[in-house]
Design an enzyme around this catalytic site. Structure first.
Site, PDB file in Angstrom:
ATOM      1  N   LYS A 118     -15.009   5.196   9.063  1.00  0.00           N
ATOM      2  CA  LYS A 118     -14.041   4.930   7.998  1.00  0.00           C
ATOM      3  C   LYS A 118     -14.423   5.706   6.741  1.00  0.00           C
ATOM      4  CE  LYS A 118     -11.097   2.026   9.813  1.00  0.00           C
ATOM      5  NZ  LYS A 118      -9.640   2.234   9.810  1.00  0.00           N
ATOM      6  N   LYS A 149      -1.185   1.171  18.979  1.00  0.00           N
ATOM      7  CA  LYS A 149      -1.755  -0.172  19.009  1.00  0.00           C
ATOM      8  C   LYS A 149      -0.711  -1.113  19.592  1.00  0.00           C
ATOM      9  CE  LYS A 149      -4.655   0.912  15.039  1.00  0.00           C
ATOM     10  NZ  LYS A 149      -5.039   0.634  13.654  1.00  0.00           N
TER      11      LYS A 149
END
Length: 324
Positions: free
Chosen positions: A107, A214
């Protein structure tokens, strides 16, 4: 088979999963689980999401609990480690939780942090994983084109696999992809797929080399598979910080993809200090089998009455939107 609201609420359990490390601004992840004829499902849109967006997540959960899923083509799914926006010194402890993973997603572009923080974190991952490890970064749309270009160039020597959603808009992604193409670093689209009114716009604009899908945010496996087919782009199946039950829905989606060229982001159970079942990666992969939550874990992780009421009220509102 379409259930009634009463059928869903009869088996509903609301849980709160503590995290090892703050991730995406979350320290504790709440979710509503329920059971249907096919098994358990996870309804867990983030608490800040409006009902219209959250209702798509509910459609996915109902599909997983009540409908037969696409036929699997594999029984295990290779996965990446996920490194939150931690200090570089904490990278070893994070990676140690991801058994056998040879790919890491890092991240970056965290609010309040600098490009130097991002570079140090990625460099720490490279030092641990060695030259054969694969590294990808995820900015969640946090950079403008110039910022993204500067950081990607600075990270080029660390041999990035791809940059996920470095910029927020499709036009920005297309411009950035043109600017960094010579580096060989691919551009992946996530939010520009799952939060877009037209998820095919990314492919039409030639704004990405691959897409991240997703199961919950896209409304279930069948819709996700249609998007992959219509874009014609390679796909990485990732989680939305799901419980072990939700991860099994993502794994079922990954198992049904005709091609699976990249490690998937379905190892995020390792980010939790506790979960409703065991779903952490073993040897760099996770099972594609359905997960059955542990009764003791459901009781241990159950939320207080006020939070259960909040989730049941949200469930009712989102269910009404599906009917509309």
């Amino acid at each position: 088979m379409t259930p009634t609201l009463a059928e869903i609420t009869t088996t509903a359990r609301v849980v709160a999963l503590p995290m090892n490390t703050r991730f995406r601004g979350v320290d504790v992840r709440e979710a509503l689980l329920f059971e249907g004829p096919q098994g358990w499902a996870d309804f867990s849109p983030f608490t800040e999401y409006a009902d219209a967006e959250a209702s798509t997540w509910l459609a996915a959960a109902i599909d997983f609990a009540y409908a037969e899923q696409p036929a699997p083509l594999r029984d295990r799914i290779p996965v990446n480690a996920t490194v939150p926006a931690v200090d570089a010194a904490r990278v070893p402890e994070v990676l140690a939780r991801f058994d056998g993973c040879r790919t890491a997603k890092v991240k970056v572009a965290e609010r309040g942090q600098s490009a130097a923080d991002d570079i140090a974190r990625v460099r720490a991952v490279r030092e641990i994983m060695g030259p054969e490890g694969r590294i990808r970064i995820d900015a969640n749309g946090g950079w403008n084109v110039d910022e993204a270009e500067r950081v990607i160039h600075a990270l080029a020597e660390l041999d990035l696999e791809y940059a996920e959603q470095p910029c927020a808009t499709v036009d920005e992604l297309a411009e950035l992809r043109y600017r960094v193409k010579h580096t060989g670093i691919l551009i992946a689209a996530d939010e520009s797929i799952r939060k877009a009114a037209d998820p095919l716009a990314v492919a039409q604009a030639k704004a990405a080399d691959l897409i991240v899908i997703k199961a919950q945010p896209l409304g279930g496996a069948r819709r996700a598979l249609r998007i992959v087919a219509e874009t014609g782009l390679p796909a990485v199946v990732s989680s939305a910080l799901d419980t072990a039950v939700g991860l099994s829905q993502g794994a079922a989606l990954a198992a049904s993809l005709p091609e699976l060229d990249f490690d998937c982001g379905l190892g995020t159970a390792s980010l939790f200090a506790d979960d409703v079942a065991e779903a952490r990666p073993v040897g760099g992969s996770v099972s594609a089998a359905r997960v059955i939550p542990d009764a003791a874990a459901l009781a241990r992780l159950e939320v207080p009455a006020d939070r259960r009421d909040w989730w049941l009220a949200r469930l009712e509102r989102c269910f009404a939107l599906l009917g509309d």
